[in-house]
Design an enzyme around this catalytic site. Sequence first.
Site, short mmCIF file in Angstrom:
data_model
loop_
_atom_site.label_atom_id
_atom_site.label_comp_id
_atom_site.label_asym_id
_atom_site.label_seq_id
_atom_site.Cartn_x
_atom_site.Cartn_y
_atom_site.Cartn_z
N GLN A 26 0.80 -1.22 0.00
CA GLN A 26 0.00 0.00 0.00
C GLN A 26 0.83 1.27 0.00
O GLN A 26 0.31 2.34 -0.32
CB GLN A 26 -0.95 0.00 1.21
CG GLN A 26 -1.97 -1.12 1.13
CD GLN A 26 -2.93 -1.13 2.31
OE1 GLN A 26 -2.65 -1.74 3.34
NE2 GLN A 26 -4.05 -0.44 2.19
N ARG A 83 3.95 0.05 12.97
CA ARG A 83 3.60 -1.26 12.40
C ARG A 83 3.71 -1.17 10.88
O ARG A 83 3.00 -0.39 10.24
CB ARG A 83 2.18 -1.66 12.80
CG ARG A 83 1.75 -2.97 12.17
CD ARG A 83 0.41 -3.50 12.64
NE ARG A 83 0.17 -4.73 11.93
CZ ARG A 83 -0.90 -4.99 11.17
NH1 ARG A 83 -1.89 -4.12 11.08
NH2 ARG A 83 -1.00 -6.12 10.51
N HIS A 127 1.27 -9.21 4.68
CA HIS A 127 0.09 -8.35 4.52
C HIS A 127 -0.33 -8.43 3.05
O HIS A 127 -0.30 -7.43 2.32
CB HIS A 127 0.40 -6.93 4.97
CG HIS A 127 -0.81 -6.09 5.28
ND1 HIS A 127 -0.99 -5.45 6.50
CD2 HIS A 127 -1.91 -5.77 4.54
CE1 HIS A 127 -2.14 -4.76 6.48
NE2 HIS A 127 -2.71 -4.95 5.30
N ASN A 171 -1.57 -10.73 8.53
CA ASN A 171 -2.60 -9.71 8.67
C ASN A 171 -3.89 -10.22 8.05
O ASN A 171 -3.95 -10.50 6.85
CB ASN A 171 -2.18 -8.42 7.94
CG ASN A 171 -3.25 -7.35 8.09
OD1 ASN A 171 -3.44 -6.81 9.18
ND2 ASN A 171 -4.00 -7.08 7.03
N GLU A 172 -4.93 -10.35 8.88
CA GLU A 172 -6.28 -10.61 8.42
C GLU A 172 -6.39 -11.78 7.43
O GLU A 172 -6.79 -11.58 6.27
CB GLU A 172 -6.86 -9.35 7.77
CG GLU A 172 -6.89 -8.15 8.69
CD GLU A 172 -7.65 -6.97 8.10
OE1 GLU A 172 -7.91 -6.97 6.89
OE2 GLU A 172 -8.00 -6.06 8.87
N ASN A 313 -7.64 -6.12 14.27
CA ASN A 313 -7.96 -4.94 13.48
C ASN A 313 -9.46 -4.71 13.62
O ASN A 313 -10.26 -5.55 13.22
CB ASN A 313 -7.62 -5.15 12.00
CG ASN A 313 -6.12 -5.23 11.75
OD1 ASN A 313 -5.32 -5.01 12.67
ND2 ASN A 313 -5.74 -5.53 10.53
N GLU A 381 -4.92 -2.35 14.11
CA GLU A 381 -5.44 -1.36 13.15
C GLU A 381 -6.79 -0.92 13.64
O GLU A 381 -7.56 -1.71 14.21
CB GLU A 381 -5.66 -1.94 11.74
CG GLU A 381 -4.44 -2.14 10.91
CD GLU A 381 -4.78 -2.73 9.54
OE1 GLU A 381 -5.89 -2.49 9.02
OE2 GLU A 381 -3.92 -3.45 9.01
N GLU A 431 -5.59 1.82 -1.43
CA GLU A 431 -6.61 1.12 -0.66
C GLU A 431 -7.15 -0.08 -1.45
O GLU A 431 -8.34 -0.19 -1.75
CB GLU A 431 -7.71 2.11 -0.25
CG GLU A 431 -8.87 1.56 0.56
CD GLU A 431 -8.51 0.75 1.80
OE1 GLU A 431 -7.43 0.93 2.36
OE2 GLU A 431 -9.34 -0.09 2.18
#
Length: 486
Positions: A26, A83, A127, A171-172, A313, A381, A431
């Site tokens: 990102q 982070r 991520h 991440n997620e 998050n 997050e 995004e």
Amino acid sequence: SYNDEPLLYGQFPEDFVWALATASYQIEGAWNEDGKGESIWDRFSHEGNHIDDGSNGDVACDSYHRYQEDIELLSEVGVSHYRFSVAWTRILPQGTGEVNQAGIDYYNNLIDALLAAGIQPMVTLYHWDLPQALQDRGGWLSNESPDWFDEYAAILFREFGDRVNLWITFNEPWVFCVLGYGTGEHAPGEKDLAWNPYTCTHNVLKSHARAYHRYHDEFAAQNPTAQIGITLNVGMALAANDAPETIAASERDMNFNMGWYAHPLFKGNYPQVMIDKVGEKSEAQGFPVSRLPAFTAEEIEYIKGTSDFLGINHYTSGIVYENINSINDVSFFADSDVAGFTDPTWYSSGSSWLKVVPFGLRVLMNYVKNEYDNVPVYITESGFSDKAGNTDDLGRIYYYKHYINNLLKAVNLDGCNVKGYTAWSLMDNFEWARGYSEYFGVHAVDFNDPNRPRTSKASAKYYKSLISNNGFVENPSCKLANLYPK
Ligand code: GBH
């Protein structure tokens, strides 16, 4: 209404972690420089038809070349931690095998510069930017993926482990397993909601446990206080009413989205309600086995207890109720038999999925405390989007004020074991499928200027004040109202 509840004045524990977050794809840009390999997000965005504004992360915030400017912003806000995530393709351009020294150098420089500025790194291994070379071998659907991840993780632990105290493996995983391999909204764009989310998650949980054991078996000694955990995306599923089937639907929603990962890690094995429901539905749908794979007894033991903390998050909440789907609806989304909506009085953001529900964070922290034995939690997050990217970002200030105040209530009034809060994001960035059309930054970035200048938003100053007070301190000048007779 809920947002008229008075603020709690008080401070967080003294060692509370205050952070800002980003992710490699990102912000970094430099997608093909200095030996970096192609990732699935490079491929996906270059294909041209997946990102709303047709954009990509080729340059993004150009943080590969401008990380020193990022560190200046972090210093100005006064965070204790930053982070960020590592791009696997900078370290191992082909995913496994040959190591790219320039990639190691980049993250060494970033970590050293952070430490020199008095900021601790909080490092995410993954991520979402899988090496394309590994996707070509099946990606997270391949049962070889735990070996690939273990190889990659060991390199990061070896190279950076002397200076990193907080590691986050994934991440997620919900997002890349469901949206990457299920709906196809994210890279690699595969569309199969019946089996893929479950297969992907199964491999990711094994991969996570491999990295955790690798770390504690071989690398923890050099840094005895360091911790390694995982980050899950968790919205709070609020029950629409107090009928028993509605309460059960809310619990089922939490189990299908959070417990899917958190149960194997903190309790051992998938939630029983998932095993039962997906098993029964799969049988009725005529499949010879459950679409939810089974762990062996050894695997259950191997995975259990492999997260020193729980990273969460948290952006938003929803209201849910029981909704029994047709058995012909063969989909992860149908399996839980839950439907949801949001309250029309909740403030909106620049993202359709993100409503402002500050008390939901407090409810969630209490849910985690009760369900997972008060495990240490880091909010890794949390943040608010708009479509303007303007610097007088009052909506974002409102969001941080009320979310963080609800977190304070969870810690100081409810005894929840929360160790830190991380705002998403340090700056406006790419995004994902929304491209550069939704902004989460506390700093603006001019994406039309090749120098990508960063500008502070009002929310950066507000967050800075919360950090410097370590919470909410009553400002005497705000008590003026008391001078006047009621
Ligand atoms: C985070 O995910 C990401 O970690 C971060 O990279 C990103 O920039 C940030 O959010 C802001 O979006 O309606 O089923 O398609 C947030 C959690 C969960 C939000 C999935 C979007 C879409 C769900 N995301 N959600 S769906």
